[in-house]
Design a protein around this motif. Sequence first.
Motif, mmCIF file in Angstrom:
data_model
loop_
_atom_site.group_PDB
_atom_site.id
_atom_site.type_symbol
_atom_site.label_atom_id
_atom_site.label_comp_id
_atom_site.label_asym_id
_atom_site.label_seq_id
_atom_site.Cartn_x
_atom_site.Cartn_y
_atom_site.Cartn_z
ATOM 1 N N THR A 56 0.951 -1.317 0.041
ATOM 2 C CA THR A 56 -0.025 -0.095 0.067
ATOM 3 C C THR A 56 0.796 1.268 0.161
ATOM 4 O O THR A 56 0.266 2.523 -0.407
ATOM 5 C CB THR A 56 -0.987 0.074 1.292
ATOM 6 N N ASP A 57 2.091 1.249 0.392
ATOM 7 C CA ASP A 57 3.090 2.279 0.456
ATOM 8 C C ASP A 57 2.304 3.414 1.042
ATOM 9 O O ASP A 57 2.745 4.626 0.722
ATOM 10 C CB ASP A 57 3.511 2.635 -0.864
ATOM 11 N N GLY A 58 1.739 3.411 2.160
ATOM 12 C CA GLY A 58 1.242 4.627 2.981
ATOM 13 C C GLY A 58 0.056 5.273 2.319
ATOM 14 O O GLY A 58 -0.456 6.243 3.086
ATOM 15 N N ASN A 59 -0.754 4.648 1.296
ATOM 16 C CA ASN A 59 -1.952 5.099 0.749
ATOM 17 C C ASN A 59 -3.036 4.790 1.615
ATOM 18 O O ASN A 59 -3.009 3.509 2.128
ATOM 19 C CB ASN A 59 -2.062 4.747 -0.638
ATOM 20 N N LYS A 60 -3.957 5.844 1.803
ATOM 21 C CA LYS A 60 -5.136 5.303 2.762
ATOM 22 C C LYS A 60 -6.230 4.618 1.803
ATOM 23 O O LYS A 60 -6.686 5.331 0.957
ATOM 24 C CB LYS A 60 -5.538 6.696 3.439
ATOM 25 N N LEU A 61 -6.550 3.345 2.105
ATOM 26 C CA LEU A 61 -7.483 2.541 1.356
ATOM 27 C C LEU A 61 -8.664 2.560 2.194
ATOM 28 O O LEU A 61 -8.543 2.184 3.629
ATOM 29 C CB LEU A 61 -6.755 1.172 1.053
ATOM 30 N N VAL A 62 -9.844 1.979 1.656
ATOM 31 C CA VAL A 62 -10.919 1.577 2.460
ATOM 32 C C VAL A 62 -11.465 0.443 1.955
ATOM 33 O O VAL A 62 -11.021 -0.249 0.931
ATOM 34 C CB VAL A 62 -12.091 2.955 2.183
ATOM 35 N N MET A 63 -12.258 -0.600 3.002
ATOM 36 C CA MET A 63 -13.133 -1.683 2.565
ATOM 37 C C MET A 63 -14.302 -1.518 2.707
ATOM 38 O O MET A 63 -14.732 -0.873 3.672
ATOM 39 C CB MET A 63 -12.411 -2.670 3.599
ATOM 40 N N LEU A 64 -14.991 -1.797 1.830
ATOM 41 C CA LEU A 64 -16.399 -2.066 1.967
ATOM 42 C C LEU A 64 -17.571 -3.008 2.675
ATOM 43 O O LEU A 64 -18.562 -3.165 2.705
ATOM 44 C CB LEU A 64 -17.132 -1.830 0.299
ATOM 45 N N GLY A 65 -16.465 -4.112 3.077
ATOM 46 C CA GLY A 65 -17.207 -5.207 3.672
ATOM 47 C C GLY A 65 -16.019 -6.262 4.155
ATOM 48 O O GLY A 65 -15.022 -6.098 3.922
ATOM 49 N N PRO A 66 -16.515 -6.917 5.107
ATOM 50 C CA PRO A 66 -15.398 -7.974 5.636
ATOM 51 C C PRO A 66 -14.847 -8.987 4.654
ATOM 52 O O PRO A 66 -13.673 -9.136 4.646
ATOM 53 C CB PRO A 66 -16.303 -8.853 6.908
ATOM 54 N N LEU A 67 -15.764 -9.263 3.752
ATOM 55 C CA LEU A 67 -15.210 -10.192 2.825
ATOM 56 C C LEU A 67 -14.146 -9.526 1.696
ATOM 57 O O LEU A 67 -13.189 -10.212 1.214
ATOM 58 C CB LEU A 67 -16.401 -10.751 1.755
ATOM 59 N N ASP A 68 -14.130 -8.217 1.787
ATOM 60 C CA ASP A 68 -13.195 -7.338 0.939
ATOM 61 C C ASP A 68 -11.623 -7.892 1.746
ATOM 62 O O ASP A 68 -10.768 -7.654 0.957
ATOM 63 C CB ASP A 68 -13.458 -5.866 1.022
#
Length: 250
Positions: A56-68
Amino acid sequence: MMNEAHLDKSLLNEEEQTLVEHITDLRKAIISSAIFFVVCFVAILVSINYVIPLVTDGNKLVMLGPLDVIRFYTGIAGSLSLGLSAPFIGFQAWKFVRPAMTTKESKTTLSFIPGILLSFLIGVSFGFFIVFPTVYGFLMNIGSQNFEMMITAKEYFSFMLMTSIPLGFLFEVPLLLMFLTAIGIVTPDKLREVRKYGYLLMAIVSALITPPDLLSQIIVLGPLIVLYELGVILSKMVYRRKWETDDQAE
């Protein structure tokens, strides 16, 4: 007549035995490759908390659900495991096809496997450390001018693979051309004849994996053209050496 029938039956039995041996060897190669892949997959999953920050190299990412989370982790582990398993799988493939090749072809193929795999890793590294950050940063800057950018882990990983894996294959072009020349499939003259088609193909690839700006496309297209020309030069060297060797043998 009885002798001919006995001879035909013996030949048929030999062919059946050879077929069974080939199937057995293929099964062993597949099982060995699968086991090696699974071991790498499990090892990466166990150490996934150390791998994620590198990817990820410090990029802020989001998850839309537990399966993701599961999909993201298994996608990373699967991709890295395939890369780590490639040398072993290549060696198993060489062992399987070796009986069908001459001694010279066998040695030639084996000698090219490490170089081709190394070229693949160099190409993926070029994509991951140079092309991907450049393209990703460019698109994020454009989007942030009018929108609040929220990138999901799935989209981030898919985009990273799209800008990295194709370059791994393209960086194999010089050694692949050398190998095809060594086994007599192509010649330097033929490569020069299809140069314009090669350039066109590389331009299409660079346009597909980069944003529509000239700088990004040059960053990708420039090295690809250099790689093709390097492949032509190496092909010429191999062809000349092959021609000299054949003359000496005659």
